[in-house]
Design a protein around this motif. Structure first.
Motif, short mmCIF file in Angstrom:
data_model
loop_
_atom_site.label_atom_id
_atom_site.label_comp_id
_atom_site.label_asym_id
_atom_site.label_seq_id
_atom_site.Cartn_x
_atom_site.Cartn_y
_atom_site.Cartn_z
N ARG A 1 0.75 -0.88 0.30
CA ARG A 1 -0.34 0.14 0.15
C ARG A 1 1.07 1.59 0.17
O ARG A 1 1.64 1.18 0.53
CB ARG A 1 -0.96 -0.04 1.46
CG ARG A 1 -1.84 -1.31 0.87
CD ARG A 1 -2.78 -1.14 2.70
NE ARG A 1 -3.77 -2.05 2.78
CZ ARG A 1 -3.63 -3.41 3.34
NH1 ARG A 1 -2.04 -3.44 4.04
NH2 ARG A 1 -4.69 -4.12 3.76
N TRP A 8 1.98 5.49 -0.48
CA TRP A 8 0.85 7.08 -0.44
C TRP A 8 2.34 8.36 -0.42
O TRP A 8 3.22 7.27 0.38
CB TRP A 8 -0.05 7.00 0.40
CG TRP A 8 1.39 6.30 2.10
CD1 TRP A 8 1.66 8.04 2.95
CD2 TRP A 8 0.95 5.71 2.94
NE1 TRP A 8 1.69 7.64 4.01
CE2 TRP A 8 1.92 5.72 4.16
CE3 TRP A 8 0.59 4.60 2.82
CZ2 TRP A 8 2.35 4.84 4.94
CZ3 TRP A 8 0.77 3.44 3.66
CH2 TRP A 8 1.88 3.86 4.58
N THR A 30 0.97 5.06 -8.89
CA THR A 30 1.66 5.10 -7.73
C THR A 30 2.62 6.30 -8.33
O THR A 30 3.05 7.40 -7.22
CB THR A 30 2.03 4.37 -6.96
OG1 THR A 30 0.84 3.18 -6.85
CG2 THR A 30 2.41 4.21 -5.75
#
Length: 330
Positions: free
Chosen positions: A51, A53, A156
């Motif tokens: 995951r 960010w 991403t």
């Protein structure tokens, strides 16, 4: 540790024995988690191993639970057995920002240099080469490298500039994996050795905390000799300097390393101490989660870490802040 002793952790065994003996996987699972066919970069988000960010210009990639546990096993059984230079203070048992900063306390001149993209600079090729140099067969080294590195999916990486996007597309250490700090420390061993030698030649001291490089010495320490030597060593060892974060501070200025003021004994600034006190008071009055503005999953643990950091070298601060933290319910 010698290559013979290190190889004894697994022995000169095929990759399937790595899966069974150390990781409790079958060969299909090993291929899946090691991403041997580079499918993860093109997979949809639910099937990805990480995951991810952005925090400013840093991409954080946190492995999902099963892969994170495999990486912790590799850290315990393999990476922690590899030699790390004594100048490295980040992510090591018994070391901290305080031990990183302490050798520079009270020095007439302090120089701080920041490495840019520390984890992404450690490529899969470098990790595999390290493992093979310590006696692991190519297939085993490749499998372990696949478990420790990742390729960032294109969607991403869109926020990155082109040079960073290109580095993210290749296998690299993910910032956020439990194994990445230990791997990076081992890879940086030769850099630490060279910079320690450079510092000694100039009657200076060198330490490193992750991507923070610190040097200190007498008032006549020559930056015009130190900094070119640092740049040469950093670049030849496969890392990059962030020129915007190089700082040279004399004794009459505020000398800071890893957030600690080192003009005397290393300590967090008064402003940071006052800010943390205010947060703790507000937590006691309005509840713990009222101050969790960044969504930390365990905010009490986060506050405990801040208390330890702000209190470093200050027993009176430590007692006061610990009491405030203990008074918070919830």
């Amino acid at each position: 540790m010698s290559s013979e002793r290190l190889a004894d952790v697994l022995g000169p065994v095929p990759a399937e024995d790595l899966a069974v003996r150390l990781l409790d996987l079958d060969t299909g699972e090993l291929a899946w988690f090691a991403d041997t066919r580079a499918w993860n970069r093109q997979a949809r988000e639910p099937l990805r191993h990480y995951r991810s960010w952005w925090q400013g210009r840093r991409l954080i990639s946190s492995p999902k639970p099963r892969l994170a546990e495999l990486q912790r096993r590799l850290t315990r059984h393999l990476l922690d057995r590899l030699d790390v230079h004594d100048a490295a203070h980040g992510f090591r048992r018994g070391r901290s920002t305080g031990t990183f900063a302490a050798p520079h306390a009270g020095k007439p001149l302090v120089v701080r240099v920041d490495l840019e993209g520390f984890f992404t600079s450690v490529t899969g090729t470098r990790v595999r080469g390290l493992l093979e140099s310590h006696g692991y067969p190519p297939a085993v080294a490749a499998a372990i490298t696949g478990l420790l590195t990742t390729r960032t999916p294109p969607d991403t990486a869109l926020r990155a500039d082109w040079p960073l996007r290109r580095r993210l597309a290749a296998p690299h250490l993910p910032q956020g994996a439990p194994s990445s700090p230990a791997t990076a420390n081992v890879i940086a061993r030769n850099l630490d050795r060279r910079l320690t030698g450079l510092a000694r030649s100039l009657n200076a001291t060198y330490t490193r905390y992750a991507d923070d490089l610190a040097f200190s010495g007498p008032a006549d320490l020559p930056p015009h000799r130190l900094l070119p030597g640092v740049r040469k060593a950093v670049h030849s060892e496969g890392f990059r300097i962030n020129p915007d974060k190089t700082r040279i501070t004399a004794r009459h200025q505020r000398q800071r390393l890893a957030g600690l003021v080192v003009n005397h004994a290393p300590a967090a600034s008064r402003a940071e101490y006052d800010d943390l006190k205010a947060v703790l008071h507000n937590c006691a009055r309005h509840g713990l989660e009222s101050q969790n503005r960044h969504g930390h999953p365990d905010f009490r643990a986060h506050l405990r870490g801040r208390v330890e950091w702000v209190s470093a070298g200050r027993p009176a601060r430590a007692a006061e802040l610990a009491a405030l933290l203990d008074a918070i319910s919830g």
